[in-house]
Design a protein around this motif. Structure first.
Motif, mmCIF file in Angstrom:
data_model
loop_
_atom_site.group_PDB
_atom_site.id
_atom_site.type_symbol
_atom_site.label_atom_id
_atom_site.label_comp_id
_atom_site.label_asym_id
_atom_site.label_seq_id
_atom_site.Cartn_x
_atom_site.Cartn_y
_atom_site.Cartn_z
ATOM 1 N N SER A 1 0.854 -1.195 0.000
ATOM 2 C CA SER A 1 0.000 0.000 0.000
ATOM 3 C C SER A 1 0.881 1.233 0.000
ATOM 4 C CB SER A 1 -0.915 0.005 1.230
ATOM 5 O OG SER A 1 -1.561 1.248 1.369
ATOM 6 N N ARG A 2 0.476 2.223 -0.819
ATOM 7 C CA ARG A 2 1.249 3.467 -0.853
ATOM 8 C C ARG A 2 1.253 4.126 0.524
ATOM 9 N NH1 ARG A 2 -1.348 6.014 -4.654
ATOM 10 N NH2 ARG A 2 0.037 5.539 -6.393
ATOM 11 N N ALA A 3 0.158 4.001 1.248
ATOM 12 C CA ALA A 3 0.073 4.623 2.568
ATOM 13 C C ALA A 3 1.010 3.970 3.579
ATOM 14 C CB ALA A 3 -1.372 4.562 3.076
ATOM 15 N N GLU A 4 1.362 2.668 3.415
ATOM 16 C CA GLU A 4 2.204 1.962 4.370
ATOM 17 C C GLU A 4 3.606 1.691 3.814
ATOM 18 O OE1 GLU A 4 0.250 -1.575 5.628
ATOM 19 O OE2 GLU A 4 -1.552 -0.527 6.346
ATOM 20 N N GLN A 5 3.950 2.383 2.737
ATOM 21 C CA GLN A 5 5.232 2.092 2.106
ATOM 22 C C GLN A 5 6.406 2.461 3.010
ATOM 23 O OE1 GLN A 5 5.305 3.680 -1.841
ATOM 24 N NE2 GLN A 5 6.857 2.244 -2.557
ATOM 25 N N GLY A 6 6.237 3.397 3.887
ATOM 26 C CA GLY A 6 7.299 3.765 4.825
ATOM 27 C C GLY A 6 7.252 3.027 6.143
#
Length: 966
Positions: A62-67
């Motif tokens: 997920s782009r939101a959890e990429q970090g």
């Protein structure tokens, strides 16, 4: 599962089978653009793998959890715990490792250095692998990771650790990844692709053939070879979506909902569900791709990466990469958004301030790239920006082009913005003049305020001062004849130039200005004949322009053609001149208003049939949809022409359409045209209450200074007469006559008021006075058209002796046939029927009533046809079906055969036997035999004794007449 993904699914099942039976691990990577069905393939494979006894652990990036460190790995361990594996130690090590991984170094480059930290990373990797191995027996283990391009770097490092150790363990790693503008996790892919047991599955766009093969199954039929209709539908689907499964399924879902009511499936169209699918696809792309899509939506045209980059402040290379990604997902076709609904969805999702900023940048960039003025102006209007000197000229040029192209609505938007674009006073005046014309073409009511301002500004320097010549047509439309006449009075030539422009001094430009001034003077006089005196004095000057092969001013020639019809001149055929003008100019851009004058000339010259033909041609032009005033005027003229041809249904439909497209108050003094036609139609068909409703519509008093007012008076007077209000009818007709005599305007095709007044006199029993009015009408020196002559002769026949009455009616029949007036023809034929029955010729009279029915057939057959039938029965004769039935049981020796009727018609028209033989392709002997039998049946001795009723039979279609007669 769509049929076209079956092959890819089969490859993955084969890999799982080898993994289970050979006890060797395998890696599969499914790639494709956003919306290509990657997740659907993974889910379908998941269900199939579970059915074979495999254990499946799933995770998704997920782009939101990429970090977030170990985000994907944590999902896999959570699944392992639910499957019965002890994940306690692995999860503890993962949490400790996450604490020491700096958030700023969560990218793949930082993760690549993580093994150097050794003490914590190596134990975690070994523990994770051991935890997964606990789930291998009895069947294989499948690790499914969707959206790999959004996975965190630490999880990717752990996945690589697992893939390196699959040589002798039955573990299958199934990954999916979308195409992106920049390579996602290049180091990860470099190592992944070095694995010996790697399967790469690419999901291409759908093809029309494959979609067509899936369509019959949707409808409940068997899958198989696509039929022609299915293939055509599939092509439309692929053309709209670019073959994106996400978008195709959205269209199919919409079509399925629309077809739930039964019947055949409608053509696919893009609706709300499709728009949601577009946004779903767009938001799964990178932010740069979404920005490029917004720029393409704002531009709405083919755009190079350089131009898009100029709008967004992005390098052209980055734009090109984003375009490739958008194209792969079906949103873009080459260099623009693929479908209008895609464009609408993207625009609707773009914040207003972003759209405004992009439109401003687009206007600047396109102006620098030399784009057309209309393109630049559209962006200027959308942004509301007028901050530089070049803006006003661009808006003016775009407005002129739009007016010429028949889009006054666009011109209004350009001119409104242009007036505040910092131009000088003269240029703003010119823009204000153009704005009046553009607004008037859309809705005259909206132009009233601007017209008043224009007239007031013309008098700002000298008081009083005339309105500019450009305002003359709009003033006449409102009935402000004095102001219009003052604007074109002698000595006003300098006023013909638009504000801010010097009047031309010599040469062709001066000639054009002079021609324009002459045309406007003539227009004032023809629309308000109170001013005809000066026009008559200069008739030779303008009448020559009507027939000139090449005119300096098309406007002057157009108005001159109309003048020649209303003021007939020796040697000038106004109808021919009108035809020539229409042929020469009907395709010209920007000349729509000029075409109204020759249409009216044809109408007043008795060529109603040609008016209908030309009106249909003009109304079929694309720009007619965007010019309500011009379209309404042409519809009104066509309606009056249809009325004069006796087609009441077409006349009423056209006049209604004219008033529906433009409200009654917006018509000004011209409102009498469509209203008069509607009143006449309702009166002719006996719908008197409806005629009263149209008469209740308010009309301006100024209308009665115009020929249209005379037209309205005749329609109102005819209604009064039909209602038995003879004095009211006489008052209207006499008022009309007084107007026409005061104007010295005798063009009978305009308003033959004497005919109408004669009808009133006959109702009052004053047949002598009526006959005198009719003879006066027939003796009008010029401009007497065939329809008016036919009507006059028919009415005059009712005042004549019986022996002379049939000759007058026969001549009227010829005239009505020649001009195409069906109602007039039917009336004259019905009158001949009555005359023959009164003279005892009942055996042949019936043909005329049948012929009258034929001429006036349709739902709107006038009441006088029914009255004629009632009169026939009242005289003791059998009409219609009853007479035919009587003939079936009696003697048929007096009924002509079809062949005899054909010969008799030609003989009555003066053809010799040889000419009849050549025309009908029969021998002369056969002609003589037919004539012999005809003489016996009609009880005549020779050709010259043939009855005149044969002249009324259409020689080309005797079958219809004979069928009714027999």
């Amino acid at each position: 599962m769509l049929i076209e993904r079956v092959n890819e699914f089969a490859r993955l099942r084969r890999d799982l089978h080898e993994c289970a039976h050979q006890r060797k691990g395998h890696v599969a990577l499914v790639t494709g653009p956003v919306g290509s069905g990657k997740t659907q393939v993974l889910e379908t494979f998941h269900r199939g793998a579970v059915a074979t006894g495999a254990r499946v652990l799933t995770a998704a990036g997920s782009r939101a959890e990429q970090g977030l460190p170990f985000g994907v790995l944590g999902q896999l361990l959570h699944g392992a715990r639910l499957a019965g594996s002890d994940t306690t130690r692995a999860e503890k090590l993962m949490r400790e490792a996450a604490d020491v991984v700096p958030a700023a170094e969560a990218g793949w480059e930082a993760a690549d250095e993580l093994p150097a930290e050794g003490a914590l990373w190596a134990p975690l990797s070994r523990e994770v692998f051991a935890t997964l191995l606990e789930l291998v027996d009895p069947g294989p283990l499948v690790l499914v990771v969707d959206d790999l391009h959004h996975a965190d770097a630490t999880s990717l490092h752990s996945l690589l650790y697992v893939t390196r150790r699959l040589q002798h363990v039955p573990v299958m790693v199934l990954l999916s990844e979308a195409l992106t503008s920049r390579p996602a996790n290049p180091l990860f892919h470099a190592e992944l692709r070095s694995r010996p047991r790697l399967t790469q599955v690419a999901l291409p766009p759908l093809t029309a053939d494959l979609v067509a093969r899936a369509l019959p199954a949707r409808a409940g039929g068997p899958q198989g070879a696509a039929g022609g209709e299915a293939l055509e539908e599939a092509r439309r689907l692929v053309g709209t979506t670019g073959g994106s499964p996400l978008l195709v399924q959205a269209l199919l879902a919409e079509e399925g909902r629309e077809g739930e009511g039964g019947g055949s499936a409608p053509e696919p169209r893009a609706g709300d569900a499709f728009g949601q699918a577009v946004l779903h696809s767009l938001y799964r792309h990178e932010p740069e791709a979404r920005k490029v899509a917004q720029a393409l939506a704002v531009l709405d045209r083919s755009a190079s990466p350089e131009l898009v980059g100029q709008l967004l402040g992005m390098p052209p290379g980055s734009v090109a990469s984003a375009l490739r990604v958008l194209h792969s997902s079906g949103l873009v076709d080459t260099d623009r958004l693929r479908h209008p609904r895609i464009l609408q969805s993207v625009l609707a999702d773009t914040p207003a301030e972003v759209r405004q900023r992009l439109h401003e940048r687009a206007a600047r960039a396109l102006h620098e790239h030399g784009a057309a003025s209309s393109v630049v102006a559209g962006h200027l209007v959308a942004s509301g920006w007028t901050g530089e000197e070049w803006v006003a000229p661009v808006l003016r040029d775009a407005a002129e082009q739009s007016l010429a192209a028949g889009r006054p609505d666009l011109s209004v938007a350009y001119l409104r913005l242009g007036r505040g674009a910092g131009a000088d006073e003269g240029r703003r005046g010119a823009l204000a003049t153009m704005l009046v014309g553009a607004r008037w073409q859309v809705n005259p009511l909206a132009a009233d305020r601007d017209l008043d301002m224009l007239v007031q500004s013309a008098g700002a320097d000298e008081d009083p001062a005339p309105a500019p010549v450009s305002a003359v047509p709009y003033l006449l439309w409102q009935g402000r004849a004095e102001e219009a006449a003052d604007a074109v009075a002698p000595g006003r030539e300098a006023r013909t130039a638009a504000p801010g422009r010097a009047a031309p001094k010599a040469g062709g430009a001066a000639g054009a200005v002079d021609g324009r001034l002459q045309a406007m003077r003539l227009l004032v006089s023809l629309s308000h004949p109170d001013f005809l005196v000066s026009v008559r004095e200069s008739r030779d000057r303008w009448s020559r322009a009507a027939t000139a092969p090449h005119s300096v001013s098309p406007l002057l020639q157009a108005v001159s053609v109309l003048g020649s019809a209303l003021l007939p001149t020796e040697g000038v055929d106004s109808a021919a001149a009108a035809e020539q003008f229409l042929q020469r100019h009907h395709l010209d851009r920007g000349n729509r208003g000029l075409l109204v004058a020759p249409l009216l000339a044809l109408l007043y010259g008795g060529r109603a049939g040609r008016v209908v033909v030309w009106s249909d041609t003009l109304l079929g032009r694309p720009e007619a949809r965007h010019t309500p005033v011009w379209r309404g005027v042409v519809q009104s003229i066509r309606a009056e022409a249809a009325l004069r041809l006796g087609d009441l249904a077409e006349a009423e439909q056209g006049a209604r359409a004219a008033l529906e497209g433009l409200p009654v108050p917006a018509w000004g003094v011209v409102v009498g045209g469509p209203l008069g036609t509607l009143i006449s139609c309702a009166t002719e068909t006996g719908r008197h209450a409806e005629a009263e409703r149209w008469l209740a519509e308010p009309v301006p008093e100024r209308m009665f200074r115009t020929p249209i007012g005379a037209h309205y008076l005749v329609a109102r007077g005819s209604h009064h007469l039909a209602m038995g209000r003879r004095q009211a009818a006489s008052s209207d007709f006499q008022r009309c006559g007084a107007m026409m005599r005061g104007w010295n305007l005798e063009a009978s095709g305009l308003v033959p008021w004497r005919l109408e007044l004669a009808r009133v006199q006959m109702e009052l029993g004053e047949r002598t006075l009526a006959a005198q009015l009719l003879r006066d009408q027939l003796h009008v020196s010029q401009g007497l058209d065939e329809r008016t002559r036919g009507r006059a002769l028919r009415l005059l026949a009712s005042t004549a002796a019986p022996d002379h009455r049939r000759k007058l009616l026969s001549k009227a029949v010829e005239l009505f046939q020649s001009c195409g007036d069906r109602q007039g023809l039917a009336r004259a034929l019905a009158d001949i029927d009555q005359v023959m029955r009164q003279s005892g010729e009942t055996g042949h009279a019936r043909r005329f009533l049948f012929r009258a029915d034929e001429a006036a057939q349709g739902a709107d057959t006038a009441s006088w046809v029914r009255q004629a039938q009632e009169w026939q029965v009242g005289q003791g004769g059998q009409g219609g079906q009853g007479e035919a039935q009587a003939g079936e049981g009696g003697d048929r020796d007096d009924v002509l055969s079809e062949a005899e009727l054909r010969v008799a018609v030609l003989a009555a028209r003066g053809r010799t036997n040889r000419q009849i033989s050549d025309a009908l392709f029969i021998t002369v002997s056969t002609v003589e035999q037919h004539l012999t039998r005809t003489y016996r049946k009609l009880n005549v001795r020779q050709r010259t004794d043939l009855p005149s009723w044969l002249l009324a039979v259409d020689g080309d279609q005797p079958r219809k007449v004979q069928e009714k007669v027999s």
